[in-house]
Design a protein around this motif. Structure first.
Motif, PDB file in Angstrom:
ATOM      1  N   PRO A 107      -6.405  42.496   7.431  1.00  0.00           N
ATOM      2  CA  PRO A 107      -6.221  43.783   6.688  1.00  0.00           C
ATOM      3  C   PRO A 107      -4.818  44.505   6.887  1.00  0.00           C
ATOM      4  CG  PRO A 107      -8.340  43.839   7.864  1.00  0.00           C
ATOM      5  CD  PRO A 107      -7.504  42.571   8.209  1.00  0.00           C
ATOM      6  N   SER A 108      -4.279  45.055   5.979  1.00  0.00           N
ATOM      7  CA  SER A 108      -3.010  45.805   6.135  1.00  0.00           C
ATOM      8  C   SER A 108      -3.027  46.826   7.053  1.00  0.00           C
ATOM      9  CB  SER A 108      -2.513  46.103   4.770  1.00  0.00           C
ATOM     10  OG  SER A 108      -2.174  45.115   3.919  1.00  0.00           O
ATOM     11  N   ARG A 109      -4.018  47.506   7.251  1.00  0.00           N
ATOM     12  CA  ARG A 109      -4.322  48.667   8.117  1.00  0.00           C
ATOM     13  C   ARG A 109      -4.016  48.266   9.719  1.00  0.00           C
ATOM     14  NH1 ARG A 109      -9.307  48.098   6.144  1.00  0.00           N
ATOM     15  NH2 ARG A 109     -10.896  47.252   7.421  1.00  0.00           N
ATOM     16  N   GLU A 110      -4.291  47.050   9.897  1.00  0.00           N
ATOM     17  CA  GLU A 110      -3.983  46.568  11.376  1.00  0.00           C
ATOM     18  C   GLU A 110      -2.637  46.396  11.768  1.00  0.00           C
ATOM     19  OE1 GLU A 110      -6.859  43.337  11.902  1.00  0.00           O
ATOM     20  OE2 GLU A 110      -8.556  44.473  11.588  1.00  0.00           O
ATOM     21  N   LEU A 111      -1.646  46.172  10.929  1.00  0.00           N
ATOM     22  CA  LEU A 111      -0.496  45.644  11.195  1.00  0.00           C
ATOM     23  C   LEU A 111       0.276  46.759  12.025  1.00  0.00           C
ATOM     24  CD1 LEU A 111       0.512  44.128   7.815  1.00  0.00           C
ATOM     25  CD2 LEU A 111      -0.355  43.005   9.845  1.00  0.00           C
ATOM     26  N   ALA A 112       1.325  46.366  12.822  1.00  0.00           N
ATOM     27  CA  ALA A 112       2.303  47.209  13.483  1.00  0.00           C
ATOM     28  C   ALA A 112       3.393  47.384  12.448  1.00  0.00           C
ATOM     29  CB  ALA A 112       2.855  46.411  14.669  1.00  0.00           C
ATOM     30  N   TYR A 113       4.010  48.533  12.711  1.00  0.00           N
ATOM     31  CA  TYR A 113       5.041  49.236  11.857  1.00  0.00           C
ATOM     32  C   TYR A 113       5.981  48.072  11.414  1.00  0.00           C
ATOM     33  CZ  TYR A 113       7.738  52.420   8.985  1.00  0.00           C
ATOM     34  OH  TYR A 113       8.390  53.108   7.961  1.00  0.00           O
ATOM     35  N   GLY A 114       6.378  47.504  12.232  1.00  0.00           N
ATOM     36  CA  GLY A 114       7.333  46.451  11.989  1.00  0.00           C
ATOM     37  C   GLY A 114       7.094  45.372  11.302  1.00  0.00           C
ATOM     38  N   ASP A 115       5.716  44.917  11.227  1.00  0.00           N
ATOM     39  CA  ASP A 115       5.125  44.060  10.237  1.00  0.00           C
ATOM     40  C   ASP A 115       4.795  44.606   8.996  1.00  0.00           C
ATOM     41  OD1 ASP A 115       5.296  41.999  12.326  1.00  0.00           O
ATOM     42  OD2 ASP A 115       3.284  42.396  13.036  1.00  0.00           O
ATOM     43  N   VAL A 116       4.531  45.918   8.850  1.00  0.00           N
ATOM     44  CA  VAL A 116       4.288  46.561   7.625  1.00  0.00           C
ATOM     45  C   VAL A 116       5.814  46.444   6.607  1.00  0.00           C
ATOM     46  CG1 VAL A 116       4.029  48.602   6.255  1.00  0.00           C
ATOM     47  CG2 VAL A 116       2.664  47.815   8.198  1.00  0.00           C
ATOM     48  N   LYS A 117       6.972  46.650   7.351  1.00  0.00           N
ATOM     49  CA  LYS A 117       8.090  46.522   6.808  1.00  0.00           C
ATOM     50  C   LYS A 117       8.403  45.044   6.371  1.00  0.00           C
ATOM     51  CE  LYS A 117      10.492  50.528   7.564  1.00  0.00           C
ATOM     52  NZ  LYS A 117      11.394  51.171   6.651  1.00  0.00           N
ATOM     53  N   ARG A 118       7.985  44.023   6.953  1.00  0.00           N
ATOM     54  CA  ARG A 118       8.223  42.642   6.531  1.00  0.00           C
ATOM     55  C   ARG A 118       7.403  42.532   5.327  1.00  0.00           C
ATOM     56  NH1 ARG A 118      10.062  38.371  10.374  1.00  0.00           N
ATOM     57  NH2 ARG A 118      11.176  39.620  11.841  1.00  0.00           N
ATOM     58  N   VAL A 119       5.934  43.125   5.311  1.00  0.00           N
ATOM     59  CA  VAL A 119       5.072  42.662   4.182  1.00  0.00           C
ATOM     60  C   VAL A 119       5.650  43.328   2.972  1.00  0.00           C
ATOM     61  CG1 VAL A 119       2.972  43.290   3.202  1.00  0.00           C
ATOM     62  CG2 VAL A 119       3.078  42.386   5.602  1.00  0.00           C
ATOM     63  N   GLU A 120       6.370  44.754   3.207  1.00  0.00           N
ATOM     64  CA  GLU A 120       7.016  45.423   2.163  1.00  0.00           C
ATOM     65  C   GLU A 120       8.309  44.585   1.409  1.00  0.00           C
ATOM     66  OE1 GLU A 120       8.942  49.867   1.230  1.00  0.00           O
ATOM     67  OE2 GLU A 120       9.687  48.483   3.198  1.00  0.00           O
ATOM     68  N   LEU A 121       8.891  43.822   2.467  1.00  0.00           N
ATOM     69  CA  LEU A 121      10.092  43.100   1.861  1.00  0.00           C
ATOM     70  C   LEU A 121       9.421  41.973   0.983  1.00  0.00           C
ATOM     71  CD1 LEU A 121      12.995  42.129   1.922  1.00  0.00           C
ATOM     72  CD2 LEU A 121      12.740  41.070   4.033  1.00  0.00           C
ATOM     73  N   ALA A 122       8.488  41.475   1.568  1.00  0.00           N
ATOM     74  CA  ALA A 122       7.773  40.126   0.561  1.00  0.00           C
ATOM     75  C   ALA A 122       7.401  40.767  -0.635  1.00  0.00           C
ATOM     76  CB  ALA A 122       6.571  39.663   1.285  1.00  0.00           C
ATOM     77  N   ILE A 123       6.943  42.019  -0.696  1.00  0.00           N
ATOM     78  CA  ILE A 123       6.425  42.739  -2.079  1.00  0.00           C
ATOM     79  C   ILE A 123       7.776  43.107  -2.829  1.00  0.00           C
ATOM     80  CG2 ILE A 123       5.461  44.950  -3.086  1.00  0.00           C
ATOM     81  CD1 ILE A 123       3.431  44.978  -0.567  1.00  0.00           C
ATOM     82  N   ALA A 124       8.793  43.256  -2.140  1.00  0.00           N
ATOM     83  CA  ALA A 124       9.923  43.644  -2.940  1.00  0.00           C
ATOM     84  C   ALA A 124      10.640  42.320  -3.673  1.00  0.00           C
ATOM     85  CB  ALA A 124      11.075  44.360  -2.106  1.00  0.00           C
ATOM     86  N   LEU A 125      10.190  41.138  -3.036  1.00  0.00           N
ATOM     87  CA  LEU A 125      10.766  40.000  -3.311  1.00  0.00           C
ATOM     88  C   LEU A 125      10.026  39.460  -4.633  1.00  0.00           C
ATOM     89  CD1 LEU A 125      11.859  38.100  -0.026  1.00  0.00           C
ATOM     90  CD2 LEU A 125      13.231  39.302  -1.568  1.00  0.00           C
ATOM     91  N   ALA A 126       8.794  39.983  -4.807  1.00  0.00           N
ATOM     92  CA  ALA A 126       7.817  39.335  -5.710  1.00  0.00           C
ATOM     93  C   ALA A 126       8.521  39.086  -7.203  1.00  0.00           C
ATOM     94  CB  ALA A 126       6.551  40.299  -5.818  1.00  0.00           C
TER      95      ALA A 126
END
Length: 255
Positions: free
Chosen positions: A141-160
């Motif tokens: 679940p995204s809610r379990e991620l540390a903030y630095g990992d959320v930033k990485r997921v946001e980058l993956a979303i931006a690359l979609a």
């Protein structure tokens, strides 16, 4: 060849000129930092490029397309990705589902409700997560991620949407020094591998001086300097804007 061309861009809020006759270009594959003290106009400039704010004057061109008057989603479909200062994901979804939603949007499939979303584009979403080092967390679940990992997921979303230009507003905000350097190093690697151009704002001068190919500086809405790390670091006007006389960036750059 220039990916993005900003021509005499201006924006006022009441009597305050937030961006004042700003012009610059980003070359194909360039990693360009936009810096300046608080209130310099960086976010306003970003929001005009991204279509969230209309400019009062000036023109914004991307690969021959004029962006003035276009909505953010239309600009995104032209191949411009965006990350924000405060990263956010859908906490009710898993990591991979967040990326799948971006892929569904890019494919114009958001409203095909008769097809289960979690079954679509999963393989591509996992590929994007692998590129940012988050594949092992795909089903968390995204809610379990540390903030630095959320930033990485946001980058993956931006690359979609397979962007050719990526706008990153304070990509390392809220991150510890090692985290922010790791994230920007990752972005720089993806820039080289994919041939993406990047425009990013950043308050951490160690990140800017270590990774930017070129740096432009705004102060009170005006562009006051444009050059490589050494020329910006030694520019008296830039030093005056940030520190007042008698100080330099050198200690900050080594932090």
């Amino acid at each position: 060849m220039s990916d993005l061309s900003i021509r005499q861009l201006s924006k006022s809020f009441g009597g305050v000129r937030a961006v004042n006759d700003v012009s610059f270009e980003i070359k194909r594959g360039e990693f360009l930092a936009l810096i300046g003290p608080n209130g310099a106009g960086k976010s306003t400039c970003f929001n005009m490029i991204n279509g969230q704010l209309p400019p009062d004057a000036g023109e914004i061109w991307f690969e021959g397309n004029k962006l003035n008057g276009r909505k953010p989603r239309d600009i995104w479909r032209l191949g411009i990705g965006r990350t924000f200062q405060v990263a956010a994901t859908f906490n009710s979804m898993t990591v991979v589902e967040n990326v799948q939603m971006a892929l569904l949007s890019h494919a114009n499939q958001i409203y095909r409700l008769w097809q289960p979303a979690r079954a679509q584009h999963r393989e591509r979403a996992l590929e994007l997560l692998a590129q940012v080092g988050m594949q092992d967390a795909a089903d968390r679940p995204s809610r379990e991620l540390a903030y630095g990992d959320v930033k990485r997921v946001e980058l993956a979303i931006a690359l979609a949407n397979d962007p050719r230009l990526l706008l990153m507003d304070e990509p390392t905000a809220g991150m510890a020094p090692k985290e922010r350097n790791d994230l920007i190093a990752l972005v720089k690697r993806l820039v080289i591998e994919r041939g993406i151009s990047v425009l990013f704002t950043e308050h951490s001068m160690d990140v800017v001086f270590a990774f930017a190919d070129r740096i432009i500086v705004l102060a009170r809405g005006k562009l006051i300097a444009d050059g490589d790390a050494r020329s910006i670091r030694d520019n008296p006007q830039v030093q005056e804007v940030y520190f007042g006389t008698g100080k330099t960036f050198r200690a900050e750059a080594r932090a």
